[in-house]
Design an enzyme around this catalytic site. Structure first.
Site, PDB file in Angstrom:
ATOM      1  N   ARG A 145       9.303   1.250  17.829  1.00 42.49           N
ATOM      2  CA  ARG A 145       9.824  -0.082  18.161  1.00 42.49           C
ATOM      3  C   ARG A 145       8.782  -0.790  19.008  1.00 42.49           C
ATOM      4  NH1 ARG A 145      15.957  -1.036  20.145  1.00 42.49           N
ATOM      5  NH2 ARG A 145      16.286   0.352  18.371  1.00 42.49           N
ATOM      6  N   SER A 199      17.213  -3.692  16.093  1.00 41.92           N
ATOM      7  CA  SER A 199      18.571  -3.753  16.624  1.00 41.92           C
ATOM      8  C   SER A 199      18.805  -5.062  17.384  1.00 41.92           C
ATOM      9  CB  SER A 199      18.852  -2.521  17.492  1.00 41.92           C
ATOM     10  OG  SER A 199      20.203  -2.452  17.851  1.00 41.92           O
ATOM     11  N   ASP A 249      26.080  -6.494  16.969  1.00 41.90           N
ATOM     12  CA  ASP A 249      24.700  -6.900  17.247  1.00 41.90           C
ATOM     13  C   ASP A 249      23.965  -7.145  15.923  1.00 41.90           C
ATOM     14  OD1 ASP A 249      24.417  -4.249  16.460  1.00 41.90           O
ATOM     15  OD2 ASP A 249      22.908  -3.782  17.956  1.00 41.90           O
ATOM     16  N   ASP A 252      21.919  -5.733  13.920  1.00 43.79           N
ATOM     17  CA  ASP A 252      21.898  -4.732  12.837  1.00 43.79           C
ATOM     18  C   ASP A 252      23.244  -4.028  12.694  1.00 43.79           C
ATOM     19  OD1 ASP A 252      21.576  -3.245  15.226  1.00 43.79           O
ATOM     20  OD2 ASP A 252      20.601  -1.619  14.147  1.00 43.79           O
ATOM     21  N   ASP A 310      25.146  -2.072  14.486  1.00 41.26           N
ATOM     22  CA  ASP A 310      25.471  -0.697  14.880  1.00 41.26           C
ATOM     23  C   ASP A 310      26.140  -0.636  16.253  1.00 41.26           C
ATOM     24  OD1 ASP A 310      23.231  -1.225  16.453  1.00 41.26           O
ATOM     25  OD2 ASP A 310      22.255   0.699  16.050  1.00 41.26           O
ATOM     26  N   ARG A 311      26.233  -1.763  16.963  1.00 50.78           N
ATOM     27  CA  ARG A 311      26.921  -1.805  18.252  1.00 50.78           C
ATOM     28  C   ARG A 311      28.045  -2.836  18.191  1.00 50.78           C
ATOM     29  NH1 ARG A 311      22.957  -0.158  22.827  1.00 50.78           N
ATOM     30  NH2 ARG A 311      21.165   0.591  21.659  1.00 50.78           N
ATOM     31  N   GLU A 331      28.061   6.119  23.457  1.00 51.22           N
ATOM     32  CA  GLU A 331      27.141   5.896  24.574  1.00 51.22           C
ATOM     33  C   GLU A 331      27.531   4.587  25.236  1.00 51.22           C
ATOM     34  OE1 GLU A 331      23.183   5.756  23.081  1.00 51.22           O
ATOM     35  OE2 GLU A 331      23.515   3.986  21.833  1.00 51.22           O
ATOM     36  N   SER A 366      26.148   1.997  26.180  1.00 45.06           N
ATOM     37  CA  SER A 366      25.561   0.729  25.747  1.00 45.06           C
ATOM     38  C   SER A 366      26.218   0.265  24.444  1.00 45.06           C
ATOM     39  CB  SER A 366      24.051   0.857  25.586  1.00 45.06           C
ATOM     40  OG  SER A 366      23.719   1.961  24.762  1.00 45.06           O
ATOM     41  N   LYS A 417      25.920   5.567  15.759  1.00 47.93           N
ATOM     42  CA  LYS A 417      26.814   4.508  16.214  1.00 47.93           C
ATOM     43  C   LYS A 417      27.000   3.498  15.086  1.00 47.93           C
ATOM     44  CE  LYS A 417      22.971   2.346  18.750  1.00 47.93           C
ATOM     45  NZ  LYS A 417      22.032   3.483  18.658  1.00 47.93           N
TER      46      LYS A 417
END
Length: 621
Positions: free
Chosen positions: A73, A175, A332, A334, A336-337, A433, A435, A447
């Site tokens: 990243r 992300s 978010d 992408d 995944d959150r 997690e 976050s 996630k």
């Protein structure tokens, strides 16, 4: 970067004329100009060379991206330390070499490639283009490649790896990072993000073959090769079908009058969250029109991270008020959150923290399991959380009889451990997690904001039938299992020596190899240092969790019940702190607990970080 021999077709006389006087830098410049076929990034390096900007060239070309949180990243741009066409080709060549060594049937089983909607005009770099080049490297080597024909949520890649029996997969995404960044996220055959030693071995393989192979630049192979397959429909249909395994009240969902607003933060989430709500029997959530469609500039938010709270959720909250929707779900970029906000009786909005949502998810997933599995063995059930996350699942587990485990920070550790538990006949209901990363069920070993969004919608619908809000249920959970009050924030620090000095001082606080025994007036019971493998709570003083020398992380357990961790971020220039006051059931004086936690955090900053305060910039999280 490895010795790759002489430069290719660059005019050597021109290069000699532009020599920097530094042999290492000259070689790196020659290599870049020889190998890079992206005209815009090539011109960036040529311009720096012509203008004599040797320090900038050295920064860009004389160090290489290293694998961090399950991959790469960085900012997009020219140079071996940035994300761009060439570094993605090099990384994929290294992965090919590593997988070829490890799987005799690699070419037949195949490789999954997905991407989000990020892009940058100045470097002619986009997630889709980087994904095409990833696929091209493999297709040119006769590997079967499952290449999604359009953007997908990150969870689709690990899901596809397992469903299709592929040996590995890559998702091109950064992300929720700033728009300038991109990333290269790697998944192993088990559907979890790669962990050590795979990451280190892949780095070695990358360094062995940094010169692009014949065919590696041929992104047209994605459109012409018979070895390219599009898994989109199969994976999307299968994912939505599997999602219904954690749908417990479809009849309530179909009849629900509760309205939801969804924002996808200019990312990939809109279409897939709509499908997930349909799979659960809901009416589709109301999208935020300004943020529904992909936009690599993230034009309506300063930061495309829903974890930042109410400030970045403004458009969705105003729309919810207009539409009389009581719950906002935000994925978010992408997907995944997941962030969640709920309007309270006084009209104000409560934006739940990741730890608060985990309390709700943990209660929900266990109570639904209990209702559906009355004869099942609760001692076979597990929930997991990273070590910097709330201990609320541990409190629930102690009362209810299931198992709770901690892992190192990062879902790569959760995913691998969950797969191990499943392979040993265990049942895993939930993992998280702090976050805002949640794993409901085990269809995806990572996630997943899409599944979490529809699960929270079903939970809110069920609670409405009980005349309860999410916030009211959260209080009930804390009163039943004990209040867990947590606070997380971070300091920006762009000076690595300062970061190292802070943590080394903690390891030699009262003398060589001596950790602090107190923090101001607060006595410390135990210290665990994941970086060195030390844990004072163990008889042999060795940490049960794996050692992680590549990052800094020290956890302090205090006599008053507080647990606090200082750690560095794996993807950003941050020192993060995580602090939680864990109270026993029956102690409902929340304000007193919050006050005590705040005083302890102030002591933590004053005693452990104050000497380097000039190099740190505090940010509220």
């Amino acid at each position: 970067m490895g010795d790759c021999g002489a430069p290719g077709d660059v005019n050597s006389n021109v290069l000699v004329a532009r020599s920097t006087g530094d042999a290492q830098l000259d070689k790196a410049v020659w290599q870049w100009l020889s190998w890079d076929k992206n005209q815009k990034t090539k011109e960036q390096i040529e311009s720096l060379l012509q203008n004599g900007q040797h320090e900038e060239l050295r920064d860009r070309l004389c160090c290489r991206l290293t694998f961090g949180t399950a991959g790469l990243r960085s900012a997009m741009g020219a140079g071996f330390c940035y994300i761009n066409d060439l570094t993605v080709i090099q990384s994929t060549q290294g992965i090919y070499k590593y997988l070829e060594r490890n799987f005799s049937d690699f070419k037949q089983r195949g490789f999954v490639v997905g991407y989000d909607t990020r892009g940058q005009v100045t470097s002619n770099c986009s997630s889709k283009k980087l994904a095409k080049l990833t696929a091209a490297v493999l297709l040119a080597k006769d590997v079967l490649v499952y290449f999604f024909s359009t953007y997908v949520p990150t969870p689709f890649v690990p899901y596809a790896v397992q469903q299709l029996g592929a040996v590995a997969g890559v998702m091109i995404t950064a992300s929720h990072n700033r728009k300038e960044d991109n990333g290269y996220k790697v998944y192993w055959e088990n559907g979890a993000q790669i962990t050590s030693p795979h990451d280190k071995e892949i780095i070695k393989c990358i360094e062995e073959c940094v010169e692009p192979w014949n065919g590696s630049w041929n992104e047209n192979l994605v459109d012409t090769s018979p070895l390219r397959q599009d898994p989109l429909k199969k994976i999307c249909d299968s994912y939505m079908e599997d999602l219904t395994k954690i749908c417990y009240h479809r009849e309530l969902n179909v009849q629900s009058s509760l309205k939801f607003v969804h924002t996808s933060f200019h990312g990939v989430g809109h279409d897939y969250v709509q499908l997930a709500f349909k799979a659960f029997g809901f009416q589709p959530p109301i999208p935020v029109p300004e943020q529904k469609d992909p936009d690599p500039d993230f034009s309506t938010v300063k930061c495309p991270n829903p974890e930042e709270g109410e400030s970045v959720l403004e458009l969705s909250l105003r729309l919810a008020e207009k539409e009389n929707a009581k719950v906002v779900v935000a994925t978010d970029p992408d997907a995944d959150r997941l962030a969640v906000a709920e309007q309270q009786d006084n009209g104000c909005w409560k934006v739940f923290t990741g730890n608060e949502l985990a309390a709700l998810f943990g209660w929900w997933m266990f109570s639904r399991w209990k209702n559906c599995s009355q004869d099942a063995d609760v001692s076979n059930v597990y929930m997991l959380a990273t070590t910097v996350s709330s201990k609320i699942l541990r409190a629930i587990a102690l009362q209810e009889g299931f198992h709770f485990e901690e892992t190192l920070p990062g879902f790569k550790w959760i995913g691998s451990r969950v797969k191990n538990l499943l392979d040993n006949g265990k049942e895993v209901l939930f993992a998280f997690e702090e976050s805002i990363g949640f794993m409901c069920g085990t269809s995806v070993l990572d996630k997943d904001g899409v599944s979490a969004a529809v699960v929270i919608a079903e939970m809110a619908t069920y609670l409405q039938g009980q005349s309860l809000s999410l916030a009211q249920k959260l209080v009930d959970i804390y009163e039943t299992y004990g209040y867990h009050i947590s606070k997380t924030s971070y300091f920006l620090c762009y000076d690595p020596p300062t970061i190292k000095r802070i943590f080394e001082r903690l390891r030699n606080f009262d003398g060589p190899q001596s950790y602090p025994s107190c923090c101001g007036i607060y006595n410390i019971l135990h210290v665990r240092d994941i970086t060195t493998g030390y844990d004072s709570s163990q008889l042999n003083k060795k940490s049960v969790l794996p050692v992680s020398k590549s990052s800094q992380m020290i956890t302090f357990t205090f006599q008053n019940g507080c647990v606090a961790t200082l750690r560095t971020s794996g993807t950003e220039p941050k020192i993060k702190y995580y602090a939680e006051m864990c109270a026993l059931p029956g102690r409902s004086d929340r304000s007193v607990l919050e006050e005590e936690l705040q005083k302890l955090i102030e002591a933590l900053i004053e005693n452990f970080l104050e000497p380097d305060k000039n190099a740190l910039t505090w940010r509220s999280a």
